[in-house]
Scaffold this active site. Structure first.
Site, PDB file in Angstrom:
ATOM      1  N   LYS A  46     -63.274-113.216 -38.598  1.00  0.00           N
ATOM      2  CA  LYS A  46     -62.218-112.250 -38.298  1.00  0.00           C
ATOM      3  C   LYS A  46     -62.503-110.877 -38.899  1.00  0.00           C
ATOM      4  CE  LYS A  46     -58.731-115.563 -37.061  1.00  0.00           C
ATOM      5  NZ  LYS A  46     -59.471-116.838 -37.306  1.00  0.00           N
TER       6      LYS A  46
HETATM    7  C1  LIG Z   1     -59.582-117.833 -36.402  1.00  0.00           C
HETATM    8  C2  LIG Z   1     -60.663-118.824 -36.594  1.00  0.00           C
HETATM    9  C3  LIG Z   1     -61.133-119.634 -35.543  1.00  0.00           C
HETATM   10  C4  LIG Z   1     -60.502-119.612 -34.163  1.00  0.00           C
HETATM   11  O1  LIG Z   1     -60.739-118.398 -33.472  1.00  0.00           O
HETATM   12  P1  LIG Z   1     -59.863-118.044 -32.177  1.00  0.00           P
HETATM   13  O2  LIG Z   1     -60.220-116.635 -31.866  1.00  0.00           O
HETATM   14  O3  LIG Z   1     -58.427-118.184 -32.599  1.00  0.00           O
HETATM   15  O4  LIG Z   1     -60.236-118.984 -31.089  1.00  0.00           O
HETATM   16  C5  LIG Z   1     -62.191-120.481 -35.791  1.00  0.00           C
HETATM   17  N1  LIG Z   1     -62.763-120.583 -37.009  1.00  0.00           N
HETATM   18  C6  LIG Z   1     -62.337-119.821 -38.055  1.00  0.00           C
HETATM   19  C7  LIG Z   1     -62.990-119.984 -39.374  1.00  0.00           C
HETATM   20  C8  LIG Z   1     -61.283-118.906 -37.887  1.00  0.00           C
HETATM   21  O5  LIG Z   1     -60.868-118.173 -38.926  1.00  0.00           O
END
Ligand SMILES: *Cc1c(COP(=O)(O)O)cnc(C)c1O
Length: 469
Positions: free
Chosen positions: A113
């Site tokens: 993120k």
């Molecule tokens: C947010 C997240 C996901 C999922 O991503 P999406 O965009 O919601 O599909 C997967 N793995 C980790 C470690 C995350 O923080």
């Protein structure tokens, strides 16, 4: 480039106009009127660019209301080697049997993120400054999103962050990561309740339109278009790093929750990046895998959502999925509205008649991984390659192995580093995950957090006292 709503009820708007909004006024999500096209010649011309320069190229296709020189300054401020630990920013890490990891978790919070949030922090500050405006971000987090937002927005002019988290229910590492931020514009509010309570409080306050406008409340949740656009960049980057010439196919496997990450892959593919397969991996909360297998989308209730050892994928409904359905339904907002109306009335919608398109036209495949799969995959990858992966990435590797094809590199998106999920790593390997050097004394840093009662009024009162207006 103008943006329209998946439900058809928003006049076309520019990037800066939709940047600070959540849902479109008609309840839909913003999408570009059409996708820019990348020819093989353009892609080849981008081969030698740095990550930040590539980000400028890709993002300028989606953002034409920020001068290019300014955008270039923002991407270089966001994607710095000092923040992401290497000149590559996103390293490619080979595993075995045709698989490699796309290293998206080298940023400050050790999860993917950061890739979008670091850009979001820059572009928020820029647009607020242009508009002489301020914003108070109000959010709820159970871990990754909140900390990525705080690290991206700390110290930024014009923005304050009020992040609700469930008191006593996050891991020590996650707590230390968020609560150790001492910046004046970051407010950690530990609520005496669970994550759903935090989310309900945010919804109540953001739904109070008078309060929302008086306190300039905004959000940075996963439906924010700027986050999706910033994520398109690393699919182009991954393709460039895994190939040596035009039109060579590459497949991607994406550990998925809210469908934000893999949606960016879908967009890169529609733009003309030679992506063969987009493989969607879920954990036991397999709402999306079920859709790609059956054509029926049936979100779960909170009570039917399992708490798993890949917690960032524990979703009941996938908030970005509507954007893909918009494309699947040939961008007909009336059909999108009909689906979401049926969802509201009956709890599901059925697009099984379109099932052949999922793979033939859009390249999607899907698979599930369980707790036992995660443990076995973490162990196997470490034994076979020496690389330690986190539980979410392990879900990806497990499913990628089902779909890898000879001669087509399979890039698994590394969505977090193992240090964040120490308990599961210990269960899988019997050892602790290594903690990056710069985070080793994180736990001993002083923490700044307010513990508040689990009520809308308690949070409202805190904002009235502390939110700049
Ligand atoms: C947010 C997240 C996901 C999922 O991503 P999406 O965009 O919601 O599909 C997967 N793995 C980790 C470690 C995350 O923080």
């Amino acid at each position: 480039m103008k943006y329209v709503s998946t439900r058809g009820g928003m006049p076309p708007q520019g990037f800066a106009d939709i940047l600070l909004e959540g849902l479109a006024p008609d309840g839909g999500l913003a999408m570009p009127e059409s996708f820019p096209r990348l020819s093989p010649e353009i892609l080849e011309a981008w081969r030698s660019l740095s990550y930040a320069d590539l980000a400028t190229e890709v993002l300028s296709l989606f953002i034409d209301d920020i001068p290019r020189a300014d955008l270039d300054r923002l991407t270089h401020a966001a994607y710095q080697p000092a923040v992401f630990g290497s000149d590559a920013i996103v390293p490619l890490k080979p595993l075995n049997n045709g698989l490699a990891l796309l290293g998206l978790s080298e940023g400050p919070t050790l999860a993917f993120k950061d890739m979008a949030m670091q850009f979001l922090g820059q572009v928020f500050e820029y647009v607020l400054d242009q508009r002489k405006s301020t914003l108070n971000i109000l959010g709820a987090t159970s871990g990754d999103t909140g900390s990525a937002a705080e690290y991206a927005l700390r110290g930024k002019r014009g923005v304050s962050v009020f992040m609700l988290s469930p008191h006593g229910r996050m891991s020590d590492f996650q707590r230390a990561q968020m609560y150790s931020l001492q910046d004046a514009n970051i407010h950690n509010l530990a609520v005496k309740g669970v994550f759903d309570d935090c989310q309900d409080i945010v919804k109540a306050l953001a739904g109070d339109l008078e309060f929302k406008s008086k306190y300039h409340l905004g959000a940075v949740n996963s439906i924010n278009w700027a986050r999706i656009a910033a994520q398109v960049v690393y699919y182009v980057w991954g393709w460039l790093r895994a190939t040596s010439g035009p039109e060579q196919p590459v497949s991607f496997t994406v550990p998925s929750g809210n469908f934000g990450n893999i949606l960016a892959g879908h967009i890169a593919r529609q733009m003309g990046v030679p992506i063969r397969r987009l493989v969607l991996a879920t954990n036991e909360n397999n709402v999306l895998e079920e859709f790609f297998r059956t054509g029926v989308y049936r979100p779960r209730t909170a009570a039917n959502t399992h708490a798993t050892s890949s917690p960032s994928m524990d979703i009941s409904k996938a908030s970005n999925f509507e954007r893909f359905v918009f494309d699947l339904l040939d961008r007909d907002p009336q059909r999108v509205r009909a689906c979401w109306q049926q969802l509201a009335e009956q709890g599901y919608f059925d697009l099984s008649a379109l099932k052949p398109l999922f793979e033939d036209r859009y390249g999607f495949q899907a698979g599930v991984s369980t707790h036992a799969d995660r443990l076995a995959t973490i162990r196997a990858v470490q034994q076979e390659t020496g690389v330690l992966i986190d539980p979410h990435t392990a879900d990806g590797v497990k499913v990628a192995r089902q779909y890898v094809e000879p001669g087509v590199p399979m890039l698994v998106l590394e969505t977090a580093l193992p240090a964040k999920f120490g308990e599961t790593i210990r269960e899988a390997t019997g050892h602790d995950a290594p903690v990056p050097a710069h985070l080793q004394d994180l736990a001993s840093l002083p923490q700044k957090v307010q513990v508040l009662e689990c009520s809308v009024d308690a949070i409202r009162a805190y904002l009235e006292q502390h939110a700049p207006v």
